[in-house]
Design an enzyme around this catalytic site. Structure first.
Site, PDB file in Angstrom:
ATOM      1  N   ASP A  51      24.266  -0.198 -33.189  1.00 14.00           N
ATOM      2  CA  ASP A  51      22.896   0.184 -33.511  1.00 14.00           C
ATOM      3  C   ASP A  51      22.086   0.367 -32.236  1.00 14.00           C
ATOM      4  O   ASP A  51      22.541   0.031 -31.142  1.00 14.00           O
ATOM      5  CB  ASP A  51      22.242  -0.894 -34.378  1.00 14.00           C
ATOM      6  N   ALA A  52      20.877   0.833 -32.380  1.00  8.78           N
ATOM      7  CA  ALA A  52      19.971   1.028 -31.248  1.00  8.78           C
ATOM      8  C   ALA A  52      19.778  -0.272 -30.482  1.00  8.78           C
ATOM      9  O   ALA A  52      19.581  -1.334 -31.076  1.00  8.78           O
ATOM     10  CB  ALA A  52      18.626   1.552 -31.735  1.00  8.78           C
TER      11      ALA A  52
END
Length: 94
Positions: A51-52
């Protein structure tokens, strides 16, 4: 020849591993660096996703190329790059 690349990265400035149309990703940076150095369009396929803002201590991807000389942005660290026979895939063999 298909190559595996094993690497780690600091994901602070990226929106995850996978390429996205409107956000910077590790995959896009790696593909761009490999394409510039190998002077041909390189597209990697990663063994997983993040994920980010998430870091990876160990990640695997593969790509096809005739020859290999690597420069990777300093926040993405390559541990090893090795050639493998075509049956190997980063999504199922890493």
């Amino acid at each position: 020849m298909r190559y595996f690349i094993f690497f780690a990265y600091d994901g602070t400035n990226y929106h995850g591993w996978q390429a996205q149309p409107n956000a910077a990703s590790v995959q896009q940076q790696l593909d761009r660096a490999l394409s510039l150095l190998l002077r041909s369009k390189i597209e990697t396929l990663g063994a997983g996703r993040t994920d980010a803002g998430v870091h990876a201590a160990y990640m695997a991807a593969h790509f096809g190329a005739r020859t290999i000389i690597i420069y990777i942005p300093k926040k993405i660290l390559s541990a090893a790059t090795t050639p493998h026979a075509f049956p190997f895939r980063s999504t199922s063999s890493a």
